[in-house]
Scaffold this motif. Structure first.
Motif, short mmCIF file in Angstrom:
data_model
loop_
_atom_site.label_atom_id
_atom_site.label_comp_id
_atom_site.label_asym_id
_atom_site.label_seq_id
_atom_site.Cartn_x
_atom_site.Cartn_y
_atom_site.Cartn_z
N HIS A 152 33.60 0.90 2.91
CA HIS A 152 32.99 0.30 4.09
C HIS A 152 33.71 0.72 5.37
O HIS A 152 33.09 0.92 6.41
CB HIS A 152 32.97 -1.22 3.96
CG HIS A 152 31.95 -1.72 2.99
ND1 HIS A 152 32.28 -2.26 1.77
CD2 HIS A 152 30.60 -1.75 3.07
CE1 HIS A 152 31.16 -2.60 1.13
NE2 HIS A 152 30.14 -2.30 1.89
N VAL A 153 35.04 0.83 5.27
CA VAL A 153 35.80 1.28 6.44
C VAL A 153 35.40 2.70 6.83
O VAL A 153 35.16 3.00 8.00
CB VAL A 153 37.33 1.21 6.15
CG1 VAL A 153 38.11 1.81 7.32
CG2 VAL A 153 37.77 -0.23 5.91
N ILE A 154 35.29 3.58 5.83
CA ILE A 154 34.92 4.96 6.09
C ILE A 154 33.51 5.04 6.70
O ILE A 154 33.26 5.78 7.65
CB ILE A 154 34.98 5.80 4.79
CG1 ILE A 154 36.44 5.95 4.35
CG2 ILE A 154 34.34 7.17 4.99
CD1 ILE A 154 36.62 6.62 3.01
N GLU A 155 32.59 4.23 6.17
CA GLU A 155 31.23 4.21 6.69
C GLU A 155 31.20 3.78 8.16
O GLU A 155 30.49 4.36 8.98
CB GLU A 155 30.35 3.27 5.85
CG GLU A 155 28.88 3.30 6.23
CD GLU A 155 28.03 2.43 5.33
OE1 GLU A 155 26.79 2.50 5.46
OE2 GLU A 155 28.59 1.68 4.50
N ALA A 156 32.00 2.76 8.49
CA ALA A 156 32.06 2.28 9.87
C ALA A 156 32.65 3.34 10.80
O ALA A 156 32.18 3.53 11.92
CB ALA A 156 32.87 0.99 9.94
N VAL A 157 33.69 4.02 10.33
CA VAL A 157 34.31 5.09 11.13
C VAL A 157 33.29 6.21 11.40
O VAL A 157 33.19 6.74 12.51
CB VAL A 157 35.56 5.65 10.42
CG1 VAL A 157 36.06 6.90 11.12
CG2 VAL A 157 36.67 4.60 10.37
N GLN A 158 32.53 6.56 10.38
CA GLN A 158 31.53 7.61 10.53
C GLN A 158 30.44 7.24 11.53
O GLN A 158 29.87 8.10 12.21
CB GLN A 158 30.90 7.94 9.18
CG GLN A 158 31.86 8.62 8.21
CD GLN A 158 31.29 8.78 6.80
OE1 GLN A 158 30.34 8.08 6.42
NE2 GLN A 158 31.85 9.69 6.04
N LYS A 159 30.16 5.96 11.66
CA LYS A 159 29.13 5.49 12.60
C LYS A 159 29.68 5.34 14.02
O LYS A 159 28.92 5.10 14.95
CB LYS A 159 28.56 4.14 12.14
CG LYS A 159 27.85 4.20 10.80
CD LYS A 159 26.58 5.05 10.85
CE LYS A 159 25.82 4.98 9.52
NZ LYS A 159 24.62 5.85 9.52
N GLY A 160 31.01 5.45 14.18
CA GLY A 160 31.58 5.42 15.52
C GLY A 160 32.34 4.16 15.88
O GLY A 160 32.53 3.86 17.06
N VAL A 161 32.81 3.41 14.88
CA VAL A 161 33.59 2.21 15.17
C VAL A 161 34.92 2.61 15.82
O VAL A 161 35.49 3.66 15.52
CB VAL A 161 33.83 1.39 13.88
CG1 VAL A 161 34.91 2.02 13.01
CG2 VAL A 161 34.18 -0.05 14.20
N SER A 162 35.41 1.78 16.73
CA SER A 162 36.68 2.07 17.42
C SER A 162 37.86 1.51 16.65
O SER A 162 38.91 2.14 16.54
CB SER A 162 36.66 1.46 18.83
OG SER A 162 35.54 1.91 19.56
N GLU A 163 37.70 0.30 16.13
CA GLU A 163 38.76 -0.33 15.33
C GLU A 163 38.13 -1.27 14.32
O GLU A 163 36.96 -1.67 14.45
CB GLU A 163 39.76 -1.09 16.21
CG GLU A 163 40.99 -0.28 16.60
CD GLU A 163 41.81 0.15 15.40
OE1 GLU A 163 41.80 -0.55 14.35
OE2 GLU A 163 42.49 1.19 15.49
N TYR A 164 38.92 -1.66 13.31
CA TYR A 164 38.45 -2.48 12.20
C TYR A 164 39.46 -3.60 11.99
O TYR A 164 40.65 -3.34 11.83
CB TYR A 164 38.37 -1.58 10.96
CG TYR A 164 37.44 -2.04 9.87
CD1 TYR A 164 36.17 -1.49 9.75
CD2 TYR A 164 37.84 -2.98 8.94
CE1 TYR A 164 35.31 -1.89 8.74
CE2 TYR A 164 37.00 -3.39 7.93
CZ TYR A 164 35.73 -2.83 7.82
OH TYR A 164 34.89 -3.22 6.82
N LEU A 165 39.00 -4.85 12.01
CA LEU A 165 39.89 -6.00 11.83
C LEU A 165 39.35 -6.88 10.72
O LEU A 165 38.20 -7.31 10.74
CB LEU A 165 39.98 -6.81 13.13
CG LEU A 165 40.87 -8.06 13.12
CD1 LEU A 165 42.33 -7.67 12.83
CD2 LEU A 165 40.76 -8.79 14.45
#
Length: 294
Positions: free
Chosen positions: A93-106
């Motif tokens: 899920h983290v990788i998917e969010a990064v691929q979509k352009g997320v700036s940070e994950y908390l």
């Protein structure tokens, strides 16, 4: 006077209030607006411009990932910081969010310090300049900016995959279980295991009772226990490899036995999720749980 604008998106009003309170106390130059789902957030973002978006992943009508994907397609939001705040911390899920352009994950549950550091990291110079211009300083730990000072002059990079919050080993039934473990609802035939995560710790526990509003779990006293009203995420095995992650807060702590040296503590977690999908999953688990107690 606020100089920056942030949008807080979560289907749980309890979580939205926690995020807004942290921002208000620590970053007085940021004005907050909130939305209960991605559709509402999309509407607000179409009518106004925000400098920061803090968003849950799992929400009804439009998920956080769908909102992020739409946001990156809008010229005015291509580079606006987006922090995903969610109980879903697994690598995929983290990788998917990064691929979509997320700036940070908390990950949930989060601490005010953890949230503050993420905001400082993604806002960079714009936050520092706004704070300097206003002449205001943060409430709370005075060195939060100092700890992240290097981040303000570094080039922002895609976040490294975040580690999920601690996943405790389950509390397995023991052949010589004490009388406390064999009380009605926690016997071997009815035992359901749950991992309860907090910002800085986790409980190994068994489910004593559960409904659509709250869950009561029993945990051994020798663990680290949370405070009343502390955020919690309850991970429940839904069978067939599926895991339900339910957001809530600590409503009650109580000794299982009426004696000071009791070995077990009862913890009641009140749920705050309003996502119909999560409530549906919870309903199925409750039916299975109650059938197992018969």
């Amino acid at each position: 006077m606020a100089m920056l604008k942030a949008l807080v998106v979560d289907d749980a009003s309890f979580v939205r209030d926690l995020v807004k309170r942290t921002i208000r106390q620590r970053f007085p130059v940021i004005e907050t607006t909130d939305a209960q789902n991605g559709k509402r957030a999309q509407s607000l973002m179409s009518r106004s411009t925000f400098d920061l978006v803090l968003c849950d992943w799992e929400m009804p009508e439009m998920s956080g990932l769908e909102l992020l994907q739409w946001m990156r397609e809008q010229p005015q939001y291509k580079t606006v910081p987006f922090i995903m705040i969610t109980s879903r911390g697994d690598k995929d899920h983290v990788i998917e969010a990064v691929q979509k352009g997320v700036s940070e994950y908390l990950g949930k549950p989060f601490s005010p310090e953890g949230l503050s550091k993420k905001i400082i990291k993604v806002m960079g110079r714009s936050l520092k300049e706004a704070m300097d211009h206003s002449g205001k300083s943060m409430a709370g730990p005075a060195d939060a900016f100092k700890e992240s000072a290097a981040l303000l002059t570094q080039k922002r990079e895609a976040p490294a995959p975040a580690r999920p919050n601690p996943e405790p080993a389950v509390l397995a039934p023991q052949p010589n279980a004490s009388s406390a473990e064999k009380k009605p609802g926690t016997g071997k035939s009815a035992m359901s295991l749950a991992s309860v995560r907090f910002a800085d710790s986790a409980l190994k526990s068994v489910v004593k009772d559960i409904n659509l509003t709250e869950v009561k779990v029993i945990a051994k006293r020798d663990q680290s226990f949370p405070g009343i009203l502390e955020q919690a995420v309850v991970d429940i095995d839904m069978s067939e490899g599926q895991m339900a992650r339910l957001n809530g807060y600590v409503h009650q702590l109580q000794a299982v036995d009426k004696r000071q040296d009791t070995d077990f503590v009862s913890v009641t977690i009140r749920f705050v999720d309003e996502d119909p999908k999560k409530l549906e999953d919870l309903s199925r688990f409750i039916a299975r749980f109650r059938a197992g107690k018969r």
